[in-house]
Design an enzyme around this catalytic site. Structure first.
Site, PDB file in Angstrom:
ATOM      1  N   GLY A   1      -0.645   4.873   2.638  1.00  0.00           N
ATOM      2  CA  GLY A   1       0.464   4.971   2.938  1.00  0.00           C
ATOM      3  C   GLY A   1       1.423   4.337   1.450  1.00  0.00           C
ATOM      4  O   GLY A   1       2.225   4.926   1.339  1.00  0.00           O
ATOM      5  N   ASP A   2      -0.286   4.038   0.772  1.00  0.00           N
ATOM      6  CA  ASP A   2       0.160   3.861  -0.439  1.00  0.00           C
ATOM      7  C   ASP A   2      -1.043   4.222  -1.631  1.00  0.00           C
ATOM      8  O   ASP A   2      -1.325   3.007  -2.061  1.00  0.00           O
ATOM      9  CB  ASP A   2       0.401   2.474  -0.503  1.00  0.00           C
ATOM     10  N   LEU A   3      -1.317   5.135  -1.161  1.00  0.00           N
ATOM     11  CA  LEU A   3      -2.556   5.691  -1.986  1.00  0.00           C
ATOM     12  C   LEU A   3      -2.439   6.483  -3.391  1.00  0.00           C
ATOM     13  O   LEU A   3      -1.815   6.559  -3.885  1.00  0.00           O
ATOM     14  CB  LEU A   3      -3.560   6.728  -1.230  1.00  0.00           C
TER      15      LEU A   3
ATOM     16  N   ASN B   1      -4.008   1.379  -6.352  1.00  0.00           N
ATOM     17  CA  ASN B   1      -4.398   0.357  -5.095  1.00  0.00           C
ATOM     18  C   ASN B   1      -5.903   0.801  -5.406  1.00  0.00           C
ATOM     19  O   ASN B   1      -6.153   0.759  -3.718  1.00  0.00           O
ATOM     20  CB  ASN B   1      -3.437   0.904  -3.531  1.00  0.00           C
TER      21      ASN B   1
END
Length: 221
Positions: A52-54, A58
């Site tokens: 969801g937030d690659l 991160n």
């Protein structure tokens, strides 16, 4: 708990723009890309989840013994937007409706795929494994460019609503993050596969691992 002695991949990629043309640096980025793809393969294909937030911010880098010396290992982090893909199982289309959460507030818009941007105001906003594949392509672009995709795609410094409209327009026209002069052609070709307009045409992470591992030294020049 492990200590990421080399910080984030975003910081590492941006620290020295002179390295971007260096074959050793490109090989290191290739190795990191495989690490990331393997982690995403497990999350998406084994656990049926989305990250969801690659993004490069991160991904954390670790040296083998904490000494700060190469080789480093890249590991995924920040699972705050991760979700189990619980819908569509009977049809074999596993997805998560991100409107069930508050993801839209402060969402990583410039890492999100064309279908999310196009359907931003719809009642249901589906995120699938192929959503993360698009984000993986953007992460590759970060790694090999040393640049921020948000700065690249939002040169007009638009607010979120205006940026959504602008991205929807250019994505429908086939515009993507650009191939920079020093980019290896075959690496950019992998990014383009991740950014296919038709999400079903994008490779899964198992295939991406093969594609990246099969790149030879000459392919990175």
């Amino acid at each position: 708990m492990e200590f990421a002695d080399k910080g984030t991949l975003e910081e590492y990629a941006q620290v020295d723009s002179n390295r971007l043309r260096n074959i050793g640096f490109k090989q290191e980025m290739q190795r990191f890309a495989v690490h990331i793809a393997r982690g995403m393969q497990y999350i998406c294909e084994t656990e049926k989840m989305i990250h969801g937030d690659l993004a490069a911010r991160n991904v954390l880098l670790f040296s083998a013994d904490g000494s700060g010396h190469t080789p480093f290992t890249a590991k995924l982090c920040d699972f705050g937007l991760s979700h189990k893909l619980t819908k569509g199982q009977k049809l074999g289309i596993y997805y998560y409706d991100i409107k069930q959460s508050k993801v839209k507030t402060g969402a990583p818009i410039c890492w999100m795929p064309c279908e999310t941007i196009e359907n931003w105001n719809e009642k249901e906003l589906m995120h699938t494994i192929k959503t993360d594949v698009w984000s993986f392509g953007v992460t590759l672009w970060e790694m090999f460019s040393g640049r921020d995709p948000h700065t690249q795609l939002n040169e007009k410094n638009l607010g979120n609503d205006e940026l959504i409209m602008e991205l929807n327009k250019i994505y429908k026209e086939g515009v993507r993050l650009p191939k920079l002069e020093h980019f290896p052609a075959k690496v950019y070709a992998v990014m383009e596969q991740c950014w296919k307009q038709d999400d079903t045409a994008r490779p899964n992470f198992s295939r991406l691992i093969e594609m990246i591992e099969n790149l030879e030294e000459n392919d990175l020049k």
